[in-house]
Write an enzyme that holds these catalytic residues in place. Structure first.
Site, PDB file in Angstrom:
ATOM      1  N   ASN A 114     -13.701   3.987  -0.513  1.00 56.75           N
ATOM      2  CA  ASN A 114     -12.589   3.903   0.433  1.00 56.75           C
ATOM      3  C   ASN A 114     -12.013   5.292   0.560  1.00 56.75           C
ATOM      4  O   ASN A 114     -11.854   6.010  -0.429  1.00 56.75           O
ATOM      5  CB  ASN A 114     -11.540   2.866   0.009  1.00 56.75           C
ATOM      6  CG  ASN A 114     -10.555   3.394  -1.005  1.00 56.75           C
ATOM      7  OD1 ASN A 114      -9.631   4.124  -0.666  1.00 56.75           O
ATOM      8  ND2 ASN A 114     -10.767   3.037  -2.260  1.00 56.75           N
ATOM      9  N   SER A 115     -11.755   5.697   1.798  1.00 53.66           N
ATOM     10  CA  SER A 115     -11.271   7.053   2.044  1.00 53.66           C
ATOM     11  C   SER A 115     -10.249   7.000   3.175  1.00 53.66           C
ATOM     12  O   SER A 115     -10.603   7.022   4.350  1.00 53.66           O
ATOM     13  CB  SER A 115     -12.462   7.939   2.435  1.00 53.66           C
ATOM     14  OG  SER A 115     -11.990   9.199   2.864  1.00 53.66           O
ATOM     15  N   PHE A 116      -8.979   6.867   2.781  1.00 51.78           N
ATOM     16  CA  PHE A 116      -7.898   6.734   3.763  1.00 51.78           C
ATOM     17  C   PHE A 116      -6.987   7.967   3.789  1.00 51.78           C
ATOM     18  O   PHE A 116      -6.387   8.267   4.825  1.00 51.78           O
ATOM     19  CB  PHE A 116      -7.030   5.511   3.435  1.00 51.78           C
ATOM     20  CG  PHE A 116      -7.699   4.192   3.724  1.00 51.78           C
ATOM     21  CD1 PHE A 116      -7.557   3.586   4.954  1.00 51.78           C
ATOM     22  CD2 PHE A 116      -8.477   3.569   2.773  1.00 51.78           C
ATOM     23  CE1 PHE A 116      -8.167   2.378   5.237  1.00 51.78           C
ATOM     24  CE2 PHE A 116      -9.101   2.359   3.032  1.00 51.78           C
ATOM     25  CZ  PHE A 116      -8.941   1.768   4.270  1.00 51.78           C
TER      26      PHE A 116
ATOM     27  N   CYS B  68      -5.092  10.103  -6.582  1.00 51.31           N
ATOM     28  CA  CYS B  68      -5.783   9.662  -5.369  1.00 51.31           C
ATOM     29  C   CYS B  68      -7.001  10.541  -5.147  1.00 51.31           C
ATOM     30  O   CYS B  68      -6.870  11.723  -4.810  1.00 51.31           O
ATOM     31  CB  CYS B  68      -4.885   9.710  -4.140  1.00 51.31           C
ATOM     32  SG  CYS B  68      -5.800   9.110  -2.696  1.00 51.31           S
TER      33      CYS B  68
ATOM     34  N   ILE C  44      -7.501   1.417 -13.192  1.00 42.97           N
ATOM     35  CA  ILE C  44      -7.692   2.790 -12.728  1.00 42.97           C
ATOM     36  C   ILE C  44      -7.781   2.809 -11.195  1.00 42.97           C
ATOM     37  O   ILE C  44      -8.131   1.808 -10.590  1.00 42.97           O
ATOM     38  CB  ILE C  44      -8.987   3.422 -13.312  1.00 42.97           C
ATOM     39  CG1 ILE C  44     -10.207   2.573 -13.002  1.00 42.97           C
ATOM     40  CG2 ILE C  44      -8.839   3.660 -14.773  1.00 42.97           C
ATOM     41  CD1 ILE C  44     -11.550   3.206 -13.415  1.00 42.97           C
TER      42      ILE C  44
ATOM     43  N   LYS D 200       0.829  -1.224   0.000  1.00 45.26           N
ATOM     44  CA  LYS D 200       0.000   0.000   0.000  1.00 45.26           C
ATOM     45  C   LYS D 200       0.856   1.263   0.000  1.00 45.26           C
ATOM     46  O   LYS D 200       1.906   1.315   0.643  1.00 45.26           O
ATOM     47  CB  LYS D 200      -0.931  -0.017   1.224  1.00 45.26           C
ATOM     48  CG  LYS D 200      -1.877   1.186   1.260  1.00 45.26           C
ATOM     49  CD  LYS D 200      -3.010   0.980   2.264  1.00 45.26           C
ATOM     50  CE  LYS D 200      -3.734   2.280   2.581  1.00 45.26           C
ATOM     51  NZ  LYS D 200      -4.384   2.930   1.448  1.00 45.26           N
ATOM     52  N   THR D 201       0.381   2.284  -0.684  1.00 42.94           N
ATOM     53  CA  THR D 201       1.137   3.538  -0.887  1.00 42.94           C
ATOM     54  C   THR D 201       1.794   4.048   0.394  1.00 42.94           C
ATOM     55  O   THR D 201       1.123   4.211   1.420  1.00 42.94           O
ATOM     56  CB  THR D 201       0.194   4.623  -1.449  1.00 42.94           C
ATOM     57  OG1 THR D 201      -0.472   4.100  -2.590  1.00 42.94           O
ATOM     58  CG2 THR D 201       0.974   5.876  -1.841  1.00 42.94           C
TER      59      THR D 201
ATOM     60  N   ALA E 180      -8.668  -5.331  -6.046  1.00 44.64           N
ATOM     61  CA  ALA E 180      -8.527  -4.788  -4.686  1.00 44.64           C
ATOM     62  C   ALA E 180      -9.786  -5.120  -3.883  1.00 44.64           C
ATOM     63  O   ALA E 180      -9.784  -6.021  -3.041  1.00 44.64           O
ATOM     64  CB  ALA E 180      -8.271  -3.285  -4.726  1.00 44.64           C
ATOM     65  N   THR E 181     -10.885  -4.420  -4.177  1.00 43.81           N
ATOM     66  CA  THR E 181     -12.126  -4.650  -3.429  1.00 43.81           C
ATOM     67  C   THR E 181     -12.536  -6.123  -3.496  1.00 43.81           C
ATOM     68  O   THR E 181     -12.865  -6.739  -2.477  1.00 43.81           O
ATOM     69  CB  THR E 181     -13.263  -3.764  -4.006  1.00 43.81           C
ATOM     70  OG1 THR E 181     -12.807  -2.413  -4.047  1.00 43.81           O
ATOM     71  CG2 THR E 181     -14.513  -3.857  -3.173  1.00 43.81           C
TER      72      THR E 181
HETATM   73  C1  FMN Z   1      -9.163  -0.357   0.826  1.00 41.92           C
HETATM   74  C2  FMN Z   1      -8.514   0.270  -0.370  1.00 41.92           C
HETATM   75  C3  FMN Z   1      -7.388   1.065  -0.207  1.00 41.92           C
HETATM   76  C4  FMN Z   1      -6.767   1.632  -1.324  1.00 41.92           C
HETATM   77  N1  FMN Z   1      -5.605   2.341  -1.158  1.00 41.92           N
HETATM   78  C5  FMN Z   1      -4.902   2.734  -2.256  1.00 41.92           C
HETATM   79  C6  FMN Z   1      -3.608   3.310  -2.117  1.00 41.92           C
HETATM   80  O1  FMN Z   1      -3.061   3.465  -1.007  1.00 41.92           O
HETATM   81  N2  FMN Z   1      -2.956   3.683  -3.253  1.00 41.92           N
HETATM   82  C7  FMN Z   1      -3.488   3.509  -4.504  1.00 41.92           C
HETATM   83  O2  FMN Z   1      -2.838   3.825  -5.512  1.00 41.92           O
HETATM   84  N3  FMN Z   1      -4.728   2.965  -4.660  1.00 41.92           N
HETATM   85  C8  FMN Z   1      -5.423   2.564  -3.575  1.00 41.92           C
HETATM   86  N4  FMN Z   1      -6.647   1.952  -3.732  1.00 41.92           N
HETATM   87  C9  FMN Z   1      -7.228   1.844  -5.079  1.00 41.92           C
HETATM   88  C10 FMN Z   1      -6.981   0.460  -5.713  1.00 41.92           C
HETATM   89  O3  FMN Z   1      -5.613   0.225  -5.934  1.00 41.92           O
HETATM   90  C11 FMN Z   1      -7.710   0.305  -7.064  1.00 41.92           C
HETATM   91  O4  FMN Z   1      -7.106   1.155  -7.994  1.00 41.92           O
HETATM   92  C12 FMN Z   1      -9.197   0.628  -6.988  1.00 41.92           C
HETATM   93  O5  FMN Z   1      -9.749   0.234  -5.759  1.00 41.92           O
HETATM   94  C13 FMN Z   1      -9.976  -0.054  -8.106  1.00 41.92           C
HETATM   95  O6  FMN Z   1      -9.889  -1.450  -7.996  1.00 41.92           O
HETATM   96  P1  FMN Z   1     -11.058  -2.351  -7.319  1.00 41.92           P
HETATM   97  O7  FMN Z   1     -12.346  -1.963  -7.957  1.00 41.92           O
HETATM   98  O8  FMN Z   1     -10.624  -3.759  -7.578  1.00 41.92           O
HETATM   99  O9  FMN Z   1     -11.043  -2.017  -5.865  1.00 41.92           O
HETATM  100  C14 FMN Z   1      -7.300   1.402  -2.624  1.00 41.92           C
HETATM  101  C15 FMN Z   1      -8.440   0.618  -2.763  1.00 41.92           C
HETATM  102  C16 FMN Z   1      -9.050   0.040  -1.662  1.00 41.92           C
HETATM  103  C17 FMN Z   1     -10.255  -0.825  -1.868  1.00 41.92           C
END
Ligand code: FMN
Length: 354
Positions: A127-129, A194, A258, A83-84, A338-339
């Site tokens: 997601n909002s971190f 982001c 994306i 994670k970033t 991811a999700t």
């Molecule tokens: C819980 C969570 C945390 C995420 N944190 C980051 C992050 O730190 N850096 C980043 O580039 N993308 C982050 N993402 C985005 C994912 O890498 C991905 O691009 C996005 O969720 C779309 O994929 P998905 O539909 O399979 O979740 C996060 C996604 C989720 C679900």
């Protein structure tokens, strides 16, 4: 497909807890590890100089630390993204960080759902971190630990972001990328998108000049370590083309997309689900799969027609095993979930064993 395959499991990330509680106590995985069926090594994939046992990966997000990277490795994901990280400790946003959402009819907004959806096919979240980060000393040790957990045919990407808080955005991107490289990352991914931060680094991918300048500084500093740039959703195909050309000129080796898509997230009563301070946040999961596939298809077309030397990584809304194939067949070299993998940690294993 049996109905059971479309059911959500208990997520590996506990959405009721804070990010730091998840770092310290997670991941949650109580099943036994699946048996892995490997392809003959002659059929492995060559990606940026690495030989990969499969094109399946987890993008930046769900894998918070080495413990989570080790879990994903055992679950059959071969491209593991840490994670970033930042060059300084950062708490990120308070909870809630993850809520279930569904579309709001005739609108681009989404509505919070109190209950989890019935099927993986309908799984969407916000997601909002705000990109929290552990301190550099922790990261140096933990990234090395993550690297040591990988098996043959797997690769470790570390996602990095820069910040103006420390002075120059470009210098901080380089500082963070070098921290990751020195700790043992095989590949660096710079997050140029982001939706959960309002500052410049959140939408760099829409700015061709700064994209080229920062990406060039990164490729120069990283030398032989490959660089991926992570981008978000493009409304404008012309802008997508300009950015891909800029990345190629900066000698970036791959583009990944994306990221989650920025949307207003409301409660049923019309108030903001994450509070007034966070009116919009990144939506991911099934609601963005079409956008993500469109990104892959157009990027592939641009890379081919412009003869760009760029590998393509696709993801967004992959929640069932056949979704990986949709991305691979649309032109992505690697496909990431991811999700989907958070609520079905066996998704990669189901793909391998199909
Ligand atoms: C819980 C969570 C945390 C995420 N944190 C980051 C992050 O730190 N850096 C980043 O580039 N993308 C982050 N993402 C985005 C994912 O890498 C991905 O691009 C996005 O969720 C779309 O994929 P998905 O539909 O399979 O979740 C996060 C996604 C989720 C679900």
């Amino acid at each position: 497909m049996p109905l059971l395959d479309n059911k959500l499991s208990k997520p590996i990330y506990d959405i009721k807890k804070s990010y730091i509680e998840n770092v310290l106590q997670g991941p949650c995985f109580e099943n036994s590890y699946p048996e892995r069926i490997y392809k003959d090594k002659r059929d492995w994939i060559s990606f940026l100089g690495f030989s990969l046992a499969s094109p399946l990966g987890v993008p930046a997000g769900p894998l918070l630390t080495s413990g989570w990277i080790g879990l994903a490795s055992k679950l059959g994901f071969d491209v593991l993204t840490y994670k970033t990280i930042r060059s300084f400790p950062y708490a990120g946003h308070p909870t809630p960080n993850v809520v279930y959402v569904k579309p709001l009819a005739d609108s681009d907004k989404v509505i919070e759902c109190e209950k989890e959806p019935d099927t993986l096919e309908n799984l969407s979240i916000t997601n909002s971190f705000g990109m929290p980060s552990m301190p550099p000393l922790f990261l140096q040790e933990d990234i090395a630990k993550a690297k040591a957990l990988l098996k043959e045919g797997q690769v470790l990407i570390v996602s990095v972001v820069g910040s103006k808080d420390t002075g120059s955005l470009q210098e901080d991107f380089v500082r963070t990328a070098l921290l990751a490289k020195e700790a043992g990352a095989d590949i660096i991914e710079a997050n140029f998108s982001c939706p959960n931060v309002q500052s410049q680094e959140g939408s760099l991918y829409l700015d061709p000049e700064n994209t080229k300048a920062i990406a060039s500084a990164l490729t120069k500093a990283l030398n032989s370590t490959p660089l991926i740039i992570k981008v978000g959703h493009f409304e404008d195909p012309k802008r997508q083309k300009e950015i891909l050309i800029s990345l190629s000129r900066a000698k970036v080796q791959a583009v990944a997309g994306i990221n989650s898509i920025s949307k207003s997230v409301l409660k049923e009563d019309g108030s903001y689900a994450l509070g007034k301070e966070r009116k919009v946040s990144g939506v991911c999961g099934s609601l963005i799969r079409k956008n993500a596939l469109d990104f892959v298809k157009l990027s592939k077309k641009i890379i081919t027609s412009e003869k760009l030397d760029l590998e393509l990584i696709g993801g967004g809304g992959i929640a069932l095993p056949f979704h990986f194939d949709e991305f691979l067949e649309s032109g992505a070299k690697l496909a990431m979930s991811a999700t989907g993998m958070m609520w079905d940690p066996l998704i990669a294993s189901k793909w391998h064993n199909k």
